[in-house]
Design a protein around this motif. Structure first.
Motif, PDB file in Angstrom:
ATOM      1  N   SER A  26      -2.685   7.707   2.302  1.00  0.00           N
ATOM      2  CA  SER A  26      -3.690   7.164   1.442  1.00  0.00           C
ATOM      3  C   SER A  26      -4.294   5.283   1.089  1.00  0.00           C
ATOM      4  CB  SER A  26      -3.104   7.304  -0.382  1.00  0.00           C
ATOM      5  OG  SER A  26      -1.798   6.611  -0.603  1.00  0.00           O
ATOM      6  N   PHE A  27      -3.352   5.121   1.692  1.00  0.00           N
ATOM      7  CA  PHE A  27      -4.074   3.575   1.813  1.00  0.00           C
ATOM      8  C   PHE A  27      -5.412   3.893   3.418  1.00  0.00           C
ATOM      9  CE2 PHE A  27      -4.627  -0.837   4.496  1.00  0.00           C
ATOM     10  CZ  PHE A  27      -4.659  -1.564   3.777  1.00  0.00           C
ATOM     11  N   MET A  70     -12.300   7.546  -3.036  1.00  0.00           N
ATOM     12  CA  MET A  70     -10.351   6.319  -3.501  1.00  0.00           C
ATOM     13  C   MET A  70     -10.257   7.119  -4.798  1.00  0.00           C
ATOM     14  SD  MET A  70     -10.975   4.107  -2.033  1.00  0.00           S
ATOM     15  CE  MET A  70     -11.511   2.276  -1.470  1.00  0.00           C
ATOM     16  N   THR A 129      -8.052  -7.433   3.099  1.00  0.00           N
ATOM     17  CA  THR A 129      -7.212  -6.273   3.658  1.00  0.00           C
ATOM     18  C   THR A 129      -6.332  -6.578   5.107  1.00  0.00           C
ATOM     19  OG1 THR A 129      -8.648  -4.658   4.762  1.00  0.00           O
ATOM     20  CG2 THR A 129      -7.862  -4.302   2.626  1.00  0.00           C
ATOM     21  N   TRP A 172      -7.194   8.161  -2.729  1.00  0.00           N
ATOM     22  CA  TRP A 172      -6.010   6.390  -2.540  1.00  0.00           C
ATOM     23  C   TRP A 172      -5.394   6.625  -3.753  1.00  0.00           C
ATOM     24  CZ3 TRP A 172      -4.060   2.730  -1.302  1.00  0.00           C
ATOM     25  CH2 TRP A 172      -3.898   1.476  -2.218  1.00  0.00           C
ATOM     26  N   THR A 173      -5.918   6.720  -4.973  1.00  0.00           N
ATOM     27  CA  THR A 173      -5.373   6.073  -6.108  1.00  0.00           C
ATOM     28  C   THR A 173      -4.840   7.831  -6.259  1.00  0.00           C
ATOM     29  OG1 THR A 173      -7.098   6.763  -7.677  1.00  0.00           O
ATOM     30  CG2 THR A 173      -6.736   4.302  -7.055  1.00  0.00           C
ATOM     31  N   SER A 186      -0.869   7.552  -3.645  1.00  0.00           N
ATOM     32  CA  SER A 186      -0.886   6.561  -3.790  1.00  0.00           C
ATOM     33  C   SER A 186       0.642   6.619  -4.824  1.00  0.00           C
ATOM     34  CB  SER A 186      -1.235   5.275  -3.578  1.00  0.00           C
ATOM     35  OG  SER A 186      -2.195   4.810  -4.860  1.00  0.00           O
ATOM     36  N   PHE A 215      -7.113   5.999   4.171  1.00  0.00           N
ATOM     37  CA  PHE A 215      -8.181   6.387   2.906  1.00  0.00           C
ATOM     38  C   PHE A 215      -8.799   5.725   2.137  1.00  0.00           C
ATOM     39  CE2 PHE A 215      -6.566  10.983   4.388  1.00  0.00           C
ATOM     40  CZ  PHE A 215      -7.593  10.922   4.854  1.00  0.00           C
ATOM     41  N   PHE A 216      -7.491   4.630   1.657  1.00  0.00           N
ATOM     42  CA  PHE A 216      -7.798   3.347   1.505  1.00  0.00           C
ATOM     43  C   PHE A 216      -9.650   2.473   1.995  1.00  0.00           C
ATOM     44  CE2 PHE A 216      -7.878  -1.460  -0.189  1.00  0.00           C
ATOM     45  CZ  PHE A 216      -8.038  -1.278  -1.372  1.00  0.00           C
ATOM     46  N   THR A 223      -5.677  -0.859  -8.067  1.00  0.00           N
ATOM     47  CA  THR A 223      -4.974  -1.096  -6.395  1.00  0.00           C
ATOM     48  C   THR A 223      -4.764  -3.244  -6.628  1.00  0.00           C
ATOM     49  OG1 THR A 223      -7.184  -0.219  -5.863  1.00  0.00           O
ATOM     50  CG2 THR A 223      -6.084  -2.199  -4.925  1.00  0.00           C
TER      51      THR A 223
END
Lengths: 306, 557
Positions: free
Chosen positions: B45-46, B87, B488, B91-92, B95, B48-49, B409
């Motif tokens: 997921s990170f 996202m 990041t 991601w969210t 994760s 894709f973040f 996040t």
């Protein structure tokens, strides 16, 4: 010990007063964050926004200043790894901070309901007539009392399409790509879409309504401030969504009638259309930098191409 | 329940080499260990973040000037569509499922999830979703451009005329992601209901577990609606049915109902675990029990229940009659009651504590402050007259990003730092962590605060060009966005270097109370040699009672 307690209460009181004063000031400021008030409805909405900003600022400052106080004064001493006091809860406190949000919510909802009723903006008429158990008729009853919200006197048809606005004035059977409105008159728009969802939005009026294909949607409001404003499409409508703008001219009823009479003498001609112009330009490029798109509808033929 | 090792179970000292948690190859295999799957979720997921972040950079670059000049309008539209989709769905959601996977069995004293293979299958669908989404960039016509809502009829317009187009791939990916999430939800709910260690009643569960439980219940009732809507839209698009196509007599507003019936509660699916993370972190770094534990636990369930009746607030200005607008205004506002309870409880937990501002605590505090802000703008949006003005403007985008970046996040970062020593057996660098925090905190506010005045002024979301008077705040927002991109870098650097050669972490570096801190760092396969027997409530800071009867307890007293 007693002096300490009094000092604590004084600190708390000073803090509460400071937070209240700052919140009231921020609430007053909120009017300046908004566009000019060009419709009767915008006055109502701005007061509501100011009220919510004041309340919100009070809560935000209250919570953050408490947190900041803790961060500054309740830090662990270096190398002190012991625990803090083992306080697990306090029923009275928990009941109070559950009751306060409930009361606040009822207050905010009550005020919002009043404002919404006074606006009497209508909506998709067929749905309103089909299911209306709560009797929104009261909204119209109250609206009749208010001078600014009387029976609509001016009816205009609005057609939205990818990507243009066309306004039709049935009184004289003329069309334009600029929305002219008489000031201080109740306006009723009949909103229609030719293709996809669109949204009718004039920020200076604080008013918005989605336009749904195959649905008749009436929309009412009262412009009060002469000037030039902009109408935008608020519901994403595809590639050239951002270009779907039109001018809104609010003018005195006399000027409005004159304008109608003037354009009634003009022959319909194709309006300028940014989406069509951009589409023509990109399709002539030798190197394509984007993807295929829905071609814009032909520029509308109107008496007043704006 | 048994305290005796199950027959055939692997004890930490006799585990075969290939299952060693320290072996990086395992993270690329079909492992059924919930901890490996948890980290697989987190790392995927990170990635894709970062992808979604690059899309956001392109958009913020485009919005530096009022004209549409950096990229074509079609590219811009594809960017915001894929930014939102990636996202949320890549991601969210994954994760947080990663954290839940890693932590829930450890926190409730279980050896694994209830259905370990189902768990692994659910994870491996995430890269599939990602490949389909990214693959859509390489087909004629490009990716979906109808926004992450994909409202028909725009989403039904197919200018390429191909059967395989961006929108079809988008709908397929969303449907697969839904199936994966339903698998996960079944697994979590079963695990939490059936696999708690002896003595762990519902009111002895850590609040993170309560939050995951509530969130996954929302998945079970909400996702079928979204998946049904997506499949119906897919049929409209491919075989020409007329569920939502107004040209054939369908009703596009029905799609909005299907979509929001799930997609608003989805916000609570995302934020409830963050509330759980806050509830885990504040007691540790304040060294106090969580204030009002039971009320905070029950408030999660209340949020899950109320979440089922709020969706129409996304459709106030759509085809909804007045009475519906007003009912949903009240229900939406009532969400603030259980969330308010939580916020006050966290503040009371911190109050009078012995605070340590380590990186996880900084991220949690920053996240809490930004959440309070988001909650206030959320109340404003739930009020019908205010929403009539700011709906679909940048005010909504600002509010939404305070929730999803400011809170979610930031909360995720807090959790990553907090449990990093447990997951990797190594400490992260505190100074790089603090640099990361300040860049992220300043960047977030710089990026998303200006969106509120923009929205109040009437700037619409999803536009590639705008009126020149909006430029000032847009430039500020874009600079904040680029700062977020930069923020990041210290994080990635810190994570990679610390994982490879950080200082060895003790089992319980934060002196925290919780089952996960009683096992070694990283925990052995199947977690517990002996299933613990729980004898007290969680968060016993400042009390001398132990948490379990049979495991060594790291409570400092």
């Amino acid at each position: 010990m007693n002096i300490q307690k009094i000092l604590n209460i004084l600190t708390l009181l000073t803090g509460a007063i400071a937070v209240t004063v700052i919140s009231l000031w921020i609430g007053k400021q909120s009017y300046s964050w908004l566009p000019p008030q060009a419709a009767a409805e915008s006055v109502l909405i701005d007061d509501l926004i100011s009220f919510l900003v004041t309340l919100g600022a009070f809560i935000f400052l209250g919570v953050t200043s408490t947190l900041m106080y803790s961060v500054i004064f309740h830090r662990a001493v270096k190398d002190d790894f012991t625990d803090g006091p083992s306080i697990e809860g306090n029923i009275t406190l928990e009941v109070v901070w559950t009751a306060i949000p409930i009361l606040l919510v009822l207050w905010i909802a009550g005020y919002s309901y009043q404002v919404y009723e006074k606006m009497g903006i209508q909506g998709p008429s067929e749905i309103v007539h089909l299911h209306n158990p709560l009797g929104m008729e009261s909204a119209y009853a109250e609206a009749k009392d208010a001078p600014a919200l009387a029976e609509p006197v001016e009816k205009i048809d609005v057609l939205a399409k990818q990507w243009a606005w066309v306004f039709h004035y049935p009184e004289r059977d003329v069309t334009s790509t600029e929305l002219h409105l008489p000031s201080d008159r109740r306006i009723r728009l009949a909103l229609r879409s030719q293709d996809v969802l669109h949204g009718f939005y004039i920020p200076a009026f604080r008013l918005k309504q989605d336009i749904i294909p195959n649905h008749a949607i009436d929309f009412e409001f009262t412009p009060i401030r002469p000037g030039k404003y902009s109408l935008t499409d608020s519901q994403y409508s595809g590639t050239y969504f951002a270009t779907m703008q039109a001018n809104v001219i609010v003018e005195s009823p006399e000027d409005y009638q004159q304008w109608l009479a003037k354009i009634a003498t003009q022959k319909p001609s194709p309006a300028k259309n940014q989406a069509a112009a951009e589409y023509a330009q990109t399709s002539h490029q030798s190197v394509q930098t984007g993807w295929v798109t829905v071609p814009p509808a032909a520029p509308p033929l109107v008496n007043s191409p704006g | 329940m048994t305290n005796v090792p199950i027959e055939g179970m692997l004890l930490p000292n006799e585990k075969p080499n290939h299952e060693s948690p320290g072996n990086w190859k395992e993270y690329f295999s079909f492992s059924t260990d919930h901890k490996v799957i948890g980290i697989q979720y987190l790392v995927t997921s990170f990635f894709f973040f970062l992808v979604g972040g690059i899309f956001a950079m392109v958009m913020r670059g485009e919005l530096m000037t009022p004209e549409s000049d950096l990229v074509d309008r079609t590219v811009y539209n594809g960017m915001f569509t894929m930014h939102g989709t990636v996202m949320l769905f890549l991601w969210t959601f994954p994760s947080l499922v990663g954290f839940a996977n890693y932590l829930v069995p450890l926190m409730i004293g279980a050896r694994d999830m209830a259905f370990p293979r189902l768990n692994a299958v659910a994870f491996w669908m995430v890269p599939v979703v990602g490949i389909i989404m990214m693959g859509s960039f390489f087909i004629p016509g490009g990716p979906a451009q109808a926004g992450w809502w994909s409202y028909p009829p725009v989403s039904l317009q197919n200018p390429t005329g191909n059967l395989i187009n961006g929108q079809v791939l988008w709908l397929l990916a969303v449907a697969i992601s839904g199936v994966s999430s339903i698998m996960g939800a079944v697994n979590f709910v079963t695990t939490i209901v059936k696999m708690r260690a002896p003595g762990m009643g519902f009111f002895r569960m850590p609040l993170f577990v309560w939050a995951v439980f509530s969130a996954q219940i929302i998945q079970l009732f909400g996702l079928p609606a979204l998946t049904a809507g997506a499949v119906m839209l897919l049929l409209d698009l491919t075989v020409g049915t007329a569920f939502f196509d107004p040209a054939k007599g369908g009703n596009p507003v029905m799609f909005e109902h299907y979509f929001w019936f799930y997609s608003h509660p989805a916000v609570y699916v995302i934020i409830l675990p963050i509330f759980g993370i806050f509830s885990e972190i504040f007691p540790v770094y304040s060294r106090k029990p969580l204030f009002g534990y039971k009320v905070v636990a029950v408030s999660s369930i209340l949020i899950a229940i109320v979440s089922g009746i709020v969706w129409v607030h996304h459709m106030y200005v759509s085809g909804t009659p007045g009475w519906m607008r007003l009912i949903f205004m009240l229900t939406t506002m009532f969400v603030s009651v259980p969330t308010g309870i939580k916020v006050f409880a966290w503040v009371a937990t911190i109050w009078g504590g012995k605070l340590r501002l380590n990186t996880p605590m900084l991220f949690a505090l920053g996240g809490l402050i930004m959440f309070v802000f988001a909650g206030i703008t959320g109340i404003m949006l739930s009020s019908v007259p205010v929403d009539v003005h700011v709906n679909n403007t940048y005010f909504v985008v600002g509010h939404f990003h305070y929730v999803l970046y400011g809170t979610v996040t930031m909360g995720l970062y807090a959790a990553i730092y907090h449990w990093f020593p447990k997951m990797t057996g190594r400490m992260y660098s505190e100074s790089w962590g603090k640099i990361h925090f300040w860049l992220a905190f300043i960047g977030t506010n710089l990026n998303f605060l200006p969106m509120h005045p923009l929205g109040l002024q009437g700037m619409l979301r999803r536009v590639a060009s705008y009126a020149p008077e909006y430029q000032f705040w847009n430039v500020i927002a874009s600079l904040g966005g680029f700062l977020l991109g930069i923020s990041t870098l210290p994080f990635i650097f810190n994570m990679v270097i610390s994982w490879m050669q950080g200082e060895k972490a003790p089992d319980n570096p934060w002196r925290a109370i919780g089952l996960e801190w009683m096992v070694s760092s990283p925990p052995p396969v199947e977690n517990f040699e002996e299933i613990p027997i729980i004898i007290s409530e969680p968060y016993g800071y400042g009390k001398s009672e132990p948490l379990t009867a049979n495991l060594s307890n790291h409570n400092p007293d």
